[in-house]
Motif scaffolding. Structure first.
Motif, PDB file in Angstrom:
ATOM      1  N   ARG A 194       0.797  -1.223   0.000  1.00  0.00           N
ATOM      2  CA  ARG A 194       0.000   0.000   0.000  1.00  0.00           C
ATOM      3  C   ARG A 194       0.831   1.276   0.000  1.00  0.00           C
ATOM      4  NH1 ARG A 194      -2.714   0.369   6.063  1.00  0.00           N
ATOM      5  NH2 ARG A 194      -0.756   0.519   7.193  1.00  0.00           N
ATOM      6  N   ASN A 195       2.134   1.195   0.285  1.00  0.00           N
ATOM      7  CA  ASN A 195       2.918   2.426   0.208  1.00  0.00           C
ATOM      8  C   ASN A 195       3.942   2.392  -0.929  1.00  0.00           C
ATOM      9  OD1 ASN A 195       5.073   0.956   1.258  1.00  0.00           O
ATOM     10  ND2 ASN A 195       5.560   2.448   2.853  1.00  0.00           N
ATOM     11  N   SER A 198       8.489  14.981  -0.256  1.00  0.00           N
ATOM     12  CA  SER A 198       7.460  14.642   0.730  1.00  0.00           C
ATOM     13  C   SER A 198       7.765  13.329   1.431  1.00  0.00           C
ATOM     14  CB  SER A 198       6.077  14.573   0.074  1.00  0.00           C
ATOM     15  OG  SER A 198       5.997  13.473  -0.808  1.00  0.00           O
ATOM     16  N   VAL A 243       5.390  10.464   3.481  1.00  0.00           N
ATOM     17  CA  VAL A 243       4.051  10.015   3.886  1.00  0.00           C
ATOM     18  C   VAL A 243       4.251   8.823   4.818  1.00  0.00           C
ATOM     19  CG1 VAL A 243       1.850   9.060   3.090  1.00  0.00           C
ATOM     20  CG2 VAL A 243       3.006  10.826   1.732  1.00  0.00           C
ATOM     21  N   THR A 248       1.847  13.421   6.884  1.00  0.00           N
ATOM     22  CA  THR A 248       2.495  13.811   5.634  1.00  0.00           C
ATOM     23  C   THR A 248       3.222  15.127   5.802  1.00  0.00           C
ATOM     24  OG1 THR A 248       0.827  12.649   4.331  1.00  0.00           O
ATOM     25  CG2 THR A 248       2.057  14.385   3.204  1.00  0.00           C
ATOM     26  N   GLN A 259      -7.217   2.825   5.513  1.00  0.00           N
ATOM     27  CA  GLN A 259      -6.060   3.637   5.905  1.00  0.00           C
ATOM     28  C   GLN A 259      -6.263   5.068   5.400  1.00  0.00           C
ATOM     29  OE1 GLN A 259      -2.898   3.100   7.578  1.00  0.00           O
ATOM     30  NE2 GLN A 259      -2.921   5.332   7.315  1.00  0.00           N
ATOM     31  N   ARG A 295       3.534   3.713  -7.357  1.00  0.00           N
ATOM     32  CA  ARG A 295       3.230   3.009  -8.604  1.00  0.00           C
ATOM     33  C   ARG A 295       3.484   3.902  -9.815  1.00  0.00           C
ATOM     34  NH1 ARG A 295      -0.685   1.832  -5.061  1.00  0.00           N
ATOM     35  NH2 ARG A 295      -0.854  -0.319  -4.313  1.00  0.00           N
ATOM     36  N   ARG A 296       2.963   5.108  -9.770  1.00  0.00           N
ATOM     37  CA  ARG A 296       3.140   5.991 -10.905  1.00  0.00           C
ATOM     38  C   ARG A 296       4.444   6.762 -10.726  1.00  0.00           C
ATOM     39  NH1 ARG A 296       0.722   9.902 -11.970  1.00  0.00           N
ATOM     40  NH2 ARG A 296       0.291  10.461  -9.819  1.00  0.00           N
ATOM     41  N   ARG A 305      -4.088   6.526  -7.545  1.00  0.00           N
ATOM     42  CA  ARG A 305      -4.959   5.925  -6.539  1.00  0.00           C
ATOM     43  C   ARG A 305      -5.841   6.975  -5.870  1.00  0.00           C
ATOM     44  NH1 ARG A 305      -2.387   2.751  -1.510  1.00  0.00           N
ATOM     45  NH2 ARG A 305      -1.207   4.687  -1.461  1.00  0.00           N
ATOM     46  N   LEU A 345       2.655   6.092   7.502  1.00  0.00           N
ATOM     47  CA  LEU A 345       1.423   5.420   7.907  1.00  0.00           C
ATOM     48  C   LEU A 345       1.641   4.687   9.225  1.00  0.00           C
ATOM     49  CD1 LEU A 345       0.463   3.746   4.477  1.00  0.00           C
ATOM     50  CD2 LEU A 345      -0.034   6.065   5.278  1.00  0.00           C
ATOM     51  N   MET A 358       5.406  20.341 -10.332  1.00  0.00           N
ATOM     52  CA  MET A 358       5.970  21.022  -9.168  1.00  0.00           C
ATOM     53  C   MET A 358       7.198  20.240  -8.725  1.00  0.00           C
ATOM     54  SD  MET A 358       3.527  23.321  -8.258  1.00  0.00           S
ATOM     55  CE  MET A 358       2.344  23.497  -6.930  1.00  0.00           C
TER      56      MET A 358
END
Lengths: 226, 226
Positions: A9-10, A105, A107, A83, B45, A13-14, B69, A109, A101
Protein backbone atom coordinates in the motif's frame (compact mmCIF):
# COMPACT_ATOMS: atom_id res chain seq x y z
CA UNK A 1 20.44 2.56 8.99
CA UNK A 2 17.38 0.46 8.21
CA UNK A 3 15.44 1.53 5.14
CA UNK A 4 11.77 2.46 5.55
CA UNK A 5 9.33 -0.42 5.22
CA UNK A 6 7.94 -1.00 1.77
CA UNK A 7 4.49 -2.57 1.62
CA UNK A 8 1.96 -3.02 -1.20
CA UNK A 9 0.00 0.00 0.00
CA UNK A 10 2.92 2.43 0.21
CA UNK A 11 4.68 1.38 -2.99
CA UNK A 12 4.89 4.25 -5.45
CA UNK A 13 3.23 3.01 -8.60
CA UNK A 14 3.14 5.99 -10.91
CA UNK A 15 6.41 7.77 -11.84
CA UNK A 16 8.06 5.14 -9.65
CA UNK A 17 11.53 6.72 -9.91
CA UNK A 18 10.28 9.52 -7.66
CA UNK A 19 9.65 7.09 -4.81
CA UNK A 20 12.21 6.04 -2.24
CA UNK A 21 12.49 4.22 1.07
CA UNK A 22 15.74 5.93 2.03
CA UNK A 23 15.46 6.63 5.75
CA UNK A 24 18.16 9.32 5.84
CA UNK A 25 16.43 11.19 3.00
CA UNK A 26 13.17 11.00 4.97
CA UNK A 27 14.93 12.38 8.06
CA UNK A 28 16.44 15.26 6.08
CA UNK A 29 13.01 16.27 4.77
CA UNK A 30 11.38 15.94 8.18
CA UNK A 31 14.10 17.98 9.87
CA UNK A 32 13.76 20.80 7.37
CA UNK A 33 9.96 21.05 7.49
CA UNK A 34 8.00 23.03 10.07
CA UNK A 35 4.52 21.55 9.77
CA UNK A 36 2.88 18.28 8.84
CA UNK A 37 -0.66 17.33 7.87
CA UNK A 38 -2.24 14.57 9.92
CA UNK A 39 -4.90 12.47 8.19
CA UNK A 40 -7.35 10.59 10.37
CA UNK A 41 -10.95 9.45 10.16
CA UNK A 42 -13.68 10.84 12.44
CA UNK A 43 -17.23 9.57 11.92
CA UNK A 44 -16.34 8.11 8.51
CA UNK A 45 -15.01 11.48 7.36
CA UNK A 46 -11.29 11.66 6.53
CA UNK A 47 -9.66 14.86 7.79
CA UNK A 48 -6.29 16.44 7.03
CA UNK A 49 -5.22 18.87 9.74
CA UNK A 50 -2.03 20.95 9.76
CA UNK A 51 0.05 20.92 12.92
CA UNK A 52 3.58 21.40 14.21
CA UNK A 53 5.75 18.32 14.61
CA UNK A 54 9.25 17.18 15.38
CA UNK A 55 11.32 14.07 14.83
CA UNK A 56 13.13 12.21 17.59
CA UNK A 57 15.21 9.47 16.00
CA UNK A 58 12.64 7.21 14.31
CA UNK A 59 9.60 8.79 15.98
CA UNK A 60 7.42 11.61 14.74
CA UNK A 61 6.00 13.75 17.56
CA UNK A 62 2.81 15.82 17.48
CA UNK A 63 1.10 17.59 20.33
CA UNK A 64 -1.82 19.79 21.23
CA UNK A 65 -4.66 20.32 23.65
CA UNK A 66 -6.05 17.25 25.39
CA UNK A 67 -9.42 18.50 24.04
CA UNK A 68 -8.27 18.29 20.40
CA UNK A 69 -10.42 15.97 18.30
CA UNK A 70 -7.40 15.05 16.20
CA UNK A 71 -5.35 13.99 19.20
CA UNK A 72 -8.26 12.22 20.87
CA UNK A 73 -8.86 10.25 17.66
CA UNK A 74 -5.17 9.43 17.32
CA UNK A 75 -5.10 8.26 20.95
CA UNK A 76 -7.59 5.49 20.15
CA UNK A 77 -4.91 3.82 18.01
CA UNK A 78 -6.86 4.27 14.81
CA UNK A 79 -4.71 4.24 11.66
CA UNK A 80 -3.34 7.65 10.79
CA UNK A 81 -1.11 9.20 8.15
CA UNK A 82 1.37 11.99 8.76
CA UNK A 83 2.49 13.81 5.63
CA UNK A 84 5.28 16.35 5.41
CA UNK A 85 5.70 18.32 2.19
CA UNK A 86 8.36 20.80 1.12
CA UNK A 87 7.47 22.76 -2.00
CA UNK A 88 10.64 23.52 -3.98
CA UNK A 89 9.47 24.98 -7.26
CA UNK A 90 7.06 25.40 -10.12
CA UNK A 91 8.12 23.51 -13.24
CA UNK A 92 6.92 25.18 -16.41
CA UNK A 93 7.33 22.68 -19.24
CA UNK A 94 6.67 23.57 -22.85
CA UNK A 95 3.47 21.55 -22.64
CA UNK A 96 0.82 22.06 -19.98
CA UNK A 97 0.73 18.28 -19.59
CA UNK A 98 4.38 17.96 -18.50
CA UNK A 99 4.27 21.01 -16.24
CA UNK A 100 4.72 20.07 -12.62
CA UNK A 101 5.97 21.02 -9.17
CA UNK A 102 9.29 20.26 -7.53
CA UNK A 103 8.73 18.93 -4.04
CA UNK A 104 9.96 16.54 -1.38
CA UNK A 105 7.46 14.64 0.73
CA UNK A 106 7.28 11.96 3.39
CA UNK A 107 4.05 10.02 3.89
CA UNK A 108 4.13 7.96 7.08
CA UNK A 109 1.42 5.42 7.91
CA UNK A 110 0.68 3.68 11.16
CA UNK A 111 -0.86 3.94 14.57
CA UNK A 112 0.13 6.69 16.98
CA UNK A 113 0.91 6.15 20.63
CA UNK A 114 -0.14 8.46 23.43
CA UNK A 115 2.83 9.50 25.57
CA UNK A 116 1.70 9.35 29.20
CA UNK A 117 4.95 9.33 31.20
CA UNK A 118 5.54 12.95 32.33
CA UNK A 119 9.30 12.80 31.72
CA UNK A 120 8.76 11.43 28.21
CA UNK A 121 6.14 14.12 27.55
CA UNK A 122 8.54 16.81 28.68
CA UNK A 123 11.27 15.35 26.46
CA UNK A 124 8.88 15.38 23.49
CA UNK A 125 7.93 19.03 24.11
CA UNK A 126 11.65 19.84 24.36
CA UNK A 127 12.12 18.24 20.96
CA UNK A 128 9.18 20.15 19.45
CA UNK A 129 10.52 23.45 20.77
CA UNK A 130 14.10 22.84 19.68
CA UNK A 131 12.93 21.73 16.24
CA UNK A 132 11.49 25.22 15.68
CA UNK A 133 14.26 27.20 17.35
CA UNK A 134 17.32 25.43 18.76
CA UNK A 135 18.10 27.06 22.09
CA UNK A 136 14.57 28.24 22.82
CA UNK A 137 13.82 25.57 25.41
CA UNK A 138 16.42 26.92 27.82
CA UNK A 139 15.41 30.55 27.21
CA UNK A 140 11.65 30.13 27.60
CA UNK A 141 9.57 29.29 30.64
CA UNK A 142 9.20 25.55 30.51
CA UNK A 143 5.82 23.87 30.99
CA UNK A 144 4.24 23.75 34.43
CA UNK A 145 2.66 20.57 35.71
CA UNK A 146 -0.77 22.00 34.88
CA UNK A 147 0.29 22.91 31.34
CA UNK A 148 1.79 19.47 30.88
CA UNK A 149 -1.51 17.97 32.01
CA UNK A 150 -3.42 20.06 29.47
CA UNK A 151 -1.20 18.84 26.63
CA UNK A 152 -1.47 15.59 24.72
CA UNK A 153 1.65 14.23 23.06
CA UNK A 154 1.56 11.44 20.49
CA UNK A 155 4.27 9.64 18.58
CA UNK A 156 4.20 7.75 15.31
CA UNK A 157 7.06 5.36 14.56
CA UNK A 158 8.62 5.90 11.14
CA UNK A 159 8.27 2.41 9.76
CA UNK A 160 5.85 2.19 6.85
CA UNK A 161 6.73 5.42 5.10
CA UNK A 162 7.39 6.66 1.60
CA UNK A 163 9.61 9.45 0.37
CA UNK A 164 8.76 11.18 -2.89
CA UNK A 165 11.02 13.69 -4.61
CA UNK A 166 10.54 15.59 -7.84
CA UNK A 167 13.47 17.82 -8.73
CA UNK A 168 15.17 19.37 -11.73
CA UNK A 169 13.85 20.93 -14.89
CA UNK A 170 10.91 20.15 -17.13
CA UNK A 171 10.83 16.80 -18.89
CA UNK A 172 9.21 17.72 -22.17
CA UNK A 173 8.42 15.35 -24.98
CA UNK A 174 11.16 15.28 -27.62
CA UNK A 175 8.78 16.77 -30.18
CA UNK A 176 8.08 19.78 -27.95
CA UNK A 177 11.70 20.75 -27.27
CA UNK A 178 12.12 22.88 -30.37
CA UNK A 179 8.97 24.90 -29.81
CA UNK A 180 9.66 28.62 -29.24
CA UNK A 181 8.34 28.44 -25.67
CA UNK A 182 10.33 29.41 -22.59
CA UNK A 183 10.61 26.53 -20.14
CA UNK A 184 12.20 26.25 -16.75
CA UNK A 185 11.74 26.25 -13.02
CA UNK A 186 10.67 28.97 -10.60
CA UNK A 187 12.42 27.94 -7.34
CA UNK A 188 10.38 28.31 -4.15
CA UNK A 189 11.52 28.32 -0.56
CA UNK A 190 10.00 29.22 2.77
CA UNK A 191 11.83 32.39 3.79
CA UNK A 192 12.03 34.06 7.18
CA UNK A 193 11.59 37.80 7.62
CA UNK A 194 13.02 40.00 10.35
CA UNK A 195 11.78 38.98 13.81
CA UNK A 196 8.99 41.16 15.20
CA UNK A 197 9.50 41.83 18.91
CA UNK A 198 6.37 41.67 21.06
CA UNK A 199 5.76 45.22 22.36
CA UNK A 200 4.09 44.11 25.59
CA UNK A 201 5.69 43.10 28.86
CA UNK A 202 9.25 43.61 30.04
CA UNK A 203 10.33 44.97 26.66
CA UNK A 204 13.32 42.72 26.03
CA UNK A 205 14.72 44.07 22.77
CA UNK A 206 17.74 41.81 22.31
CA UNK A 207 16.59 39.27 19.73
CA UNK A 208 18.19 35.89 20.48
CA UNK A 209 20.45 34.39 17.84
CA UNK A 210 18.05 31.61 16.85
CA UNK A 211 15.38 34.20 16.02
CA UNK A 212 17.66 36.87 14.52
CA UNK A 213 19.47 34.55 12.18
CA UNK A 214 16.63 32.17 11.53
CA UNK A 215 17.63 30.32 8.46
CA UNK A 216 16.32 27.13 7.02
CA UNK A 217 18.30 24.39 5.30
CA UNK A 218 21.19 24.50 7.71
CA UNK A 219 22.75 21.05 7.66
CA UNK A 220 22.44 20.72 11.44
CA UNK A 221 18.92 22.04 11.78
CA UNK A 222 16.77 24.90 10.76
CA UNK A 223 18.02 27.80 12.79
CA UNK A 224 21.55 28.94 13.45
CA UNK A 225 22.20 28.12 17.08
CA UNK A 226 21.92 31.33 19.08
CA UNK B 1 -21.82 35.97 -0.86
CA UNK B 2 -23.08 32.90 1.03
CA UNK B 3 -21.02 31.95 4.08
CA UNK B 4 -19.51 28.50 4.23
CA UNK B 5 -21.71 25.85 5.76
CA UNK B 6 -21.27 25.29 9.47
CA UNK B 7 -22.09 21.79 10.73
CA UNK B 8 -21.43 20.03 14.04
CA UNK B 9 -18.42 18.27 12.56
CA UNK B 10 -16.71 21.33 11.15
CA UNK B 11 -17.35 23.68 14.05
CA UNK B 12 -14.13 24.91 15.60
CA UNK B 13 -14.36 23.94 19.25
CA UNK B 14 -10.99 24.87 20.72
CA UNK B 15 -9.72 28.45 20.43
CA UNK B 16 -13.03 29.13 18.70
CA UNK B 17 -12.12 32.73 17.80
CA UNK B 18 -9.67 31.35 15.24
CA UNK B 19 -12.47 29.68 13.29
CA UNK B 20 -14.52 31.35 10.59
CA UNK B 21 -17.02 30.54 7.87
CA UNK B 22 -16.22 33.65 5.84
CA UNK B 23 -16.28 32.56 2.21
CA UNK B 24 -14.24 35.50 0.90
CA UNK B 25 -11.51 34.80 3.45
CA UNK B 26 -11.48 31.16 2.33
CA UNK B 27 -11.15 32.26 -1.29
CA UNK B 28 -8.26 34.61 -0.46
CA UNK B 29 -6.35 31.79 1.25
CA UNK B 30 -7.08 29.34 -1.55
CA UNK B 31 -6.00 31.80 -4.24
CA UNK B 32 -2.70 32.48 -2.51
CA UNK B 33 -1.75 28.84 -1.88
CA UNK B 34 -0.03 26.60 -4.40
CA UNK B 35 -0.70 23.13 -3.01
CA UNK B 36 -3.32 21.34 -0.97
CA UNK B 37 -3.34 18.07 0.94
CA UNK B 38 -6.12 15.65 0.01
CA UNK B 39 -7.24 13.24 2.73
CA UNK B 40 -9.03 10.08 1.65
CA UNK B 41 -9.38 6.53 2.90
CA UNK B 42 -7.99 3.55 0.99
CA UNK B 43 -8.42 0.09 2.53
CA UNK B 44 -9.28 1.60 5.93
CA UNK B 45 -6.06 3.64 5.91
CA UNK B 46 -6.43 7.43 5.85
CA UNK B 47 -3.95 9.11 3.52
CA UNK B 48 -2.92 12.76 3.13
CA UNK B 49 -1.38 13.43 -0.27
CA UNK B 50 -0.01 16.78 -1.49
CA UNK B 51 -1.09 17.98 -4.89
CA UNK B 52 -1.60 21.11 -6.98
CA UNK B 53 -5.05 22.64 -7.04
CA UNK B 54 -7.00 25.66 -8.23
CA UNK B 55 -10.26 27.35 -7.36
CA UNK B 56 -12.97 28.14 -9.89
CA UNK B 57 -15.68 30.15 -8.13
CA UNK B 58 -16.99 27.79 -5.44
CA UNK B 59 -15.23 24.69 -6.76
CA UNK B 60 -11.83 23.29 -5.84
CA UNK B 61 -10.11 21.53 -8.73
CA UNK B 62 -7.50 18.78 -8.51
CA UNK B 63 -6.07 16.68 -11.29
CA UNK B 64 -3.57 13.96 -12.08
CA UNK B 65 -3.03 10.71 -13.89
CA UNK B 66 -6.07 8.51 -14.47
CA UNK B 67 -3.92 5.81 -12.81
CA UNK B 68 -3.60 7.78 -9.56
CA UNK B 69 -4.96 5.92 -6.54
CA UNK B 70 -5.99 9.20 -4.96
CA UNK B 71 -8.03 10.28 -7.96
CA UNK B 72 -9.51 6.82 -8.48
CA UNK B 73 -10.61 6.77 -4.83
CA UNK B 74 -12.04 10.28 -5.08
CA UNK B 75 -13.94 9.27 -8.23
CA UNK B 76 -15.94 6.70 -6.26
CA UNK B 77 -17.61 9.59 -4.39
CA UNK B 78 -16.13 8.57 -1.05
CA UNK B 79 -15.90 11.44 1.48
CA UNK B 80 -12.70 13.43 1.15
CA UNK B 81 -11.10 16.43 2.79
CA UNK B 82 -9.04 19.04 0.99
CA UNK B 83 -6.86 21.15 3.26
CA UNK B 84 -4.91 24.23 2.23
CA UNK B 85 -2.44 25.71 4.70
CA UNK B 86 -0.34 28.88 4.54
CA UNK B 87 2.36 29.08 7.19
CA UNK B 88 2.90 32.71 8.19
CA UNK B 89 5.22 32.63 11.16
CA UNK B 90 6.69 31.10 14.28
CA UNK B 91 5.32 32.62 17.47
CA UNK B 92 7.83 32.51 20.31
CA UNK B 93 5.94 33.24 23.52
CA UNK B 94 7.69 33.64 26.85
CA UNK B 95 6.33 30.25 27.84
CA UNK B 96 6.77 27.12 25.76
CA UNK B 97 3.08 26.39 26.34
CA UNK B 98 1.84 29.57 24.63
CA UNK B 99 4.32 29.33 21.75
CA UNK B 100 2.56 28.74 18.47
CA UNK B 101 2.51 29.20 14.71
CA UNK B 102 0.78 31.86 12.65
CA UNK B 103 -1.13 30.27 9.80
CA UNK B 104 -4.22 30.46 7.64
CA UNK B 105 -5.99 27.26 6.62
CA UNK B 106 -9.08 26.05 4.82
CA UNK B 107 -10.42 22.56 5.53
CA UNK B 108 -13.09 21.54 3.01
CA UNK B 109 -15.16 18.39 3.43
CA UNK B 110 -17.37 16.64 0.94
CA UNK B 111 -17.56 14.34 -2.02
CA UNK B 112 -15.62 15.06 -5.18
CA UNK B 113 -17.06 14.82 -8.67
CA UNK B 114 -15.23 13.44 -11.68
CA UNK B 115 -15.26 15.88 -14.59
CA UNK B 116 -15.94 13.90 -17.74
CA UNK B 117 -17.01 16.49 -20.31
CA UNK B 118 -13.89 17.27 -22.41
CA UNK B 119 -14.64 21.00 -22.59
CA UNK B 120 -15.11 21.18 -18.81
CA UNK B 121 -11.88 19.20 -18.31
CA UNK B 122 -10.00 21.61 -20.54
CA UNK B 123 -11.47 24.57 -18.66
CA UNK B 124 -10.34 23.03 -15.36
CA UNK B 125 -6.81 22.48 -16.65
CA UNK B 126 -6.79 26.08 -17.88
CA UNK B 127 -7.71 27.17 -14.36
CA UNK B 128 -4.99 25.00 -12.79
CA UNK B 129 -2.36 26.40 -15.15
CA UNK B 130 -3.41 30.01 -14.73
CA UNK B 131 -3.52 29.60 -10.95
CA UNK B 132 0.21 28.86 -10.99
CA UNK B 133 1.21 31.36 -13.64
CA UNK B 134 -1.36 33.70 -15.19
CA UNK B 135 -0.65 33.84 -18.91
CA UNK B 136 1.02 30.43 -19.15
CA UNK B 137 -1.94 28.69 -20.77
CA UNK B 138 -1.67 30.77 -23.94
CA UNK B 139 2.13 30.45 -24.04
CA UNK B 140 2.39 26.69 -23.51
CA UNK B 141 1.35 23.82 -25.72
CA UNK B 142 -2.15 22.99 -24.61
CA UNK B 143 -3.19 19.39 -23.92
CA UNK B 144 -3.73 17.00 -26.82
CA UNK B 145 -6.74 14.71 -26.89
CA UNK B 146 -4.52 11.84 -25.76
CA UNK B 147 -3.12 13.87 -22.85
CA UNK B 148 -6.62 14.94 -21.87
CA UNK B 149 -7.65 11.28 -21.87
CA UNK B 150 -4.74 10.39 -19.58
CA UNK B 151 -5.75 13.07 -17.07
CA UNK B 152 -8.42 12.83 -14.39
CA UNK B 153 -9.97 16.05 -13.14
CA UNK B 154 -12.08 16.22 -10.00
CA UNK B 155 -13.92 19.04 -8.32
CA UNK B 156 -15.03 19.54 -4.74
CA UNK B 157 -17.72 22.13 -4.03
CA UNK B 158 -16.78 24.56 -1.25
CA UNK B 159 -19.78 24.08 1.00
CA UNK B 160 -18.90 22.46 4.32
CA UNK B 161 -15.60 24.18 4.96
CA UNK B 162 -13.81 25.87 7.83
CA UNK B 163 -11.31 28.68 7.82
CA UNK B 164 -8.79 28.94 10.65
CA UNK B 165 -6.47 31.86 11.16
CA UNK B 166 -3.87 32.50 13.85
CA UNK B 167 -2.12 35.83 13.50
CA UNK B 168 -0.31 38.42 15.58
CA UNK B 169 2.10 38.17 18.45
CA UNK B 170 2.39 35.82 21.41
CA UNK B 171 -0.44 35.70 23.93
CA UNK B 172 1.45 35.09 27.15
CA UNK B 173 -0.08 34.73 30.55
CA UNK B 174 -0.11 37.99 32.49
CA UNK B 175 2.32 36.57 35.03
CA UNK B 176 4.88 35.74 32.31
CA UNK B 177 4.94 39.18 30.68
CA UNK B 178 7.57 40.65 32.96
CA UNK B 179 9.99 37.77 32.60
CA UNK B 180 13.29 38.80 30.98
CA UNK B 181 12.62 36.62 27.94
CA UNK B 182 12.52 37.89 24.37
CA UNK B 183 9.18 37.13 22.72
CA UNK B 184 7.93 37.78 19.25
CA UNK B 185 7.20 36.42 15.81
CA UNK B 186 9.50 35.16 13.07
CA UNK B 187 7.49 35.88 9.90
CA UNK B 188 7.56 33.18 7.22
CA UNK B 189 6.61 33.37 3.57
CA UNK B 190 7.07 31.19 0.53
CA UNK B 191 9.53 33.13 -1.61
CA UNK B 192 10.37 32.70 -5.28
CA UNK B 193 13.95 32.69 -6.54
CA UNK B 194 15.19 33.68 -9.98
CA UNK B 195 13.72 31.49 -12.74
CA UNK B 196 16.07 28.76 -14.01
CA UNK B 197 15.82 28.42 -17.78
CA UNK B 198 15.83 24.86 -19.11
CA UNK B 199 19.07 24.45 -21.10
CA UNK B 200 17.67 21.87 -23.53
CA UNK B 201 15.71 22.47 -26.70
CA UNK B 202 15.26 25.64 -28.68
CA UNK B 203 17.07 27.72 -26.09
CA UNK B 204 14.46 30.42 -25.56
CA UNK B 205 16.17 32.76 -23.08
CA UNK B 206 13.51 35.45 -22.73
CA UNK B 207 11.84 34.66 -19.41
CA UNK B 208 8.13 35.53 -19.61
CA UNK B 209 6.80 38.15 -17.21
CA UNK B 210 4.81 35.73 -15.09
CA UNK B 211 8.00 33.73 -14.38
CA UNK B 212 10.42 36.65 -14.10
CA UNK B 213 8.34 38.67 -11.69
CA UNK B 214 6.76 35.78 -9.88
CA UNK B 215 5.41 37.25 -6.71
CA UNK B 216 2.93 35.92 -4.27
CA UNK B 217 0.26 37.84 -2.40
CA UNK B 218 -0.72 40.01 -5.32
CA UNK B 219 -4.36 41.01 -4.79
CA UNK B 220 -5.35 39.75 -8.21
CA UNK B 221 -3.47 36.47 -8.08
CA UNK B 222 -0.10 35.08 -7.37
CA UNK B 223 2.05 36.16 -10.29
CA UNK B 224 2.29 39.55 -11.91
CA UNK B 225 0.63 39.17 -15.28
CA UNK B 226 3.38 38.90 -17.90
Amino acid sequence: MQPLKQTPRNTVRRVAERGSFDRQLAYDILDEALICHVAFVADDQPMAIPTAFARDDDQLIVHGSVASRMLKTMSTEMPVCITVTLLDGIVLARSVFESSMNYRSVVALGTAKLVTDPAAKLAALHQLTEHLAPGRWEDARQPSEKELGATSVLTLALEEATVKVRKGGPKDLEKDLERPIWAGVIPLDLAAGDPVTDPTGAGIEAVPGYAASYQRKQPAGRAVKG
